[in-house]
Design a protein around this motif. Sequence first.
Motif, short mmCIF file in Angstrom:
data_model
loop_
_atom_site.label_atom_id
_atom_site.label_comp_id
_atom_site.label_asym_id
_atom_site.label_seq_id
_atom_site.Cartn_x
_atom_site.Cartn_y
_atom_site.Cartn_z
N ILE A 27 0.85 -1.18 0.00
CA ILE A 27 0.00 0.00 0.00
C ILE A 27 0.90 1.24 0.00
N ASP A 28 0.66 2.13 -0.94
CA ASP A 28 1.45 3.36 -1.04
C ASP A 28 0.91 4.37 -0.02
N LEU A 29 1.70 4.67 1.00
CA LEU A 29 1.29 5.61 2.03
C LEU A 29 1.52 7.06 1.63
N ASP A 107 -3.23 11.58 1.41
CA ASP A 107 -2.52 10.33 1.11
C ASP A 107 -2.98 9.20 2.04
N THR A 110 -6.34 7.98 0.82
CA THR A 110 -6.16 7.20 -0.40
C THR A 110 -5.62 5.81 -0.07
N ALA A 111 -4.68 5.75 0.87
CA ALA A 111 -4.10 4.47 1.27
C ALA A 111 -5.16 3.58 1.93
N TYR A 112 -6.01 4.18 2.75
CA TYR A 112 -7.09 3.40 3.38
C TYR A 112 -8.02 2.80 2.32
N ASP A 114 -7.39 2.16 -0.79
CA ASP A 114 -6.66 1.12 -1.52
C ASP A 114 -6.66 -0.18 -0.72
N PHE A 198 -0.46 -4.32 6.71
CA PHE A 198 -1.42 -3.22 6.67
C PHE A 198 -2.75 -3.66 7.27
N SER A 200 -6.42 -2.54 7.64
CA SER A 200 -7.45 -1.64 7.13
C SER A 200 -8.72 -1.87 7.95
N LEU A 218 -4.38 1.62 9.28
CA LEU A 218 -5.15 2.53 8.44
C LEU A 218 -6.59 2.41 8.92
#
Length: 253
Positions: A27-29, A107, A110-112, A114, A198, A200, A218
């Motif tokens: 995941i891109d943080l 960001d 967005t990461a959440y 994703d 990660f 979520s 996240l």
Amino acid sequence: MMKLNLFILSATAMVNAVVSGAPIDPIDLGTAGDFAILSKSGISTVPDSVITGDIGVSPIAATAITGFTLTMDSSTEFSTSGQVSGHAMAADYTSPTSTKLTTAVSDMETAYTDAAGRGTSLSTPLVNYLNPGAGEIGGETLKPGVYTFDRDVTISNGAVTFDGLSTDIFIIQTSKSVKQAADTSVTLTGGALAKNIFWSVAEEFIMEDKAHMEGVLLVKTAVTMKTGSTMNGRVLAQTAVVLQVATVAQPSA
């Protein structure tokens, strides 16, 4: 007969390819990865907590960071605290801090999104596990993959172990909460890294007394870390983060 056997072997290979899945991307943080703790609603502590890294709140003001005894830097771009090794930042601090935080929160969101959506695309098959242990993962050893829950995830029956290489990715996604019992722990084996795990979580993330966690949180709502709880990772929450003499250390690698 030979053609039939070849067809069966080919079909089996195709099924196995879907089951084993494509490699899982992390995941891109983005710039949210610059923070040990990032929150939209506030960060509070019952002293003394120990935070290794930066903390930040946005779009709210520094008054939402409580219990840290903040000292404003002469630049007025950040504060310091004896409980935080890095900087404490808020949306009302002098530019460019406000811009940095706005980007970091975006960001984080967005990461959440994703992380919460992984494993649902048929065009990108992943190793996906649905409701293993009926939500109770304590005492289990988890391999790389996406773990999807439509119920609370609990860690009550001892340690949960993430077993994989340093490049392997683990995603635990739930539409409910994660609740970790007192004196339980998350452990890593085989070279697995906290930065590649990660969590979520659509609702709350709650750690009871002296629990230990590994990974990147996240969380759509609140995070609570109770007395003596420790974490190797990051806390990225879209509401409040409540610490009660807790320790958060961002991953070193």
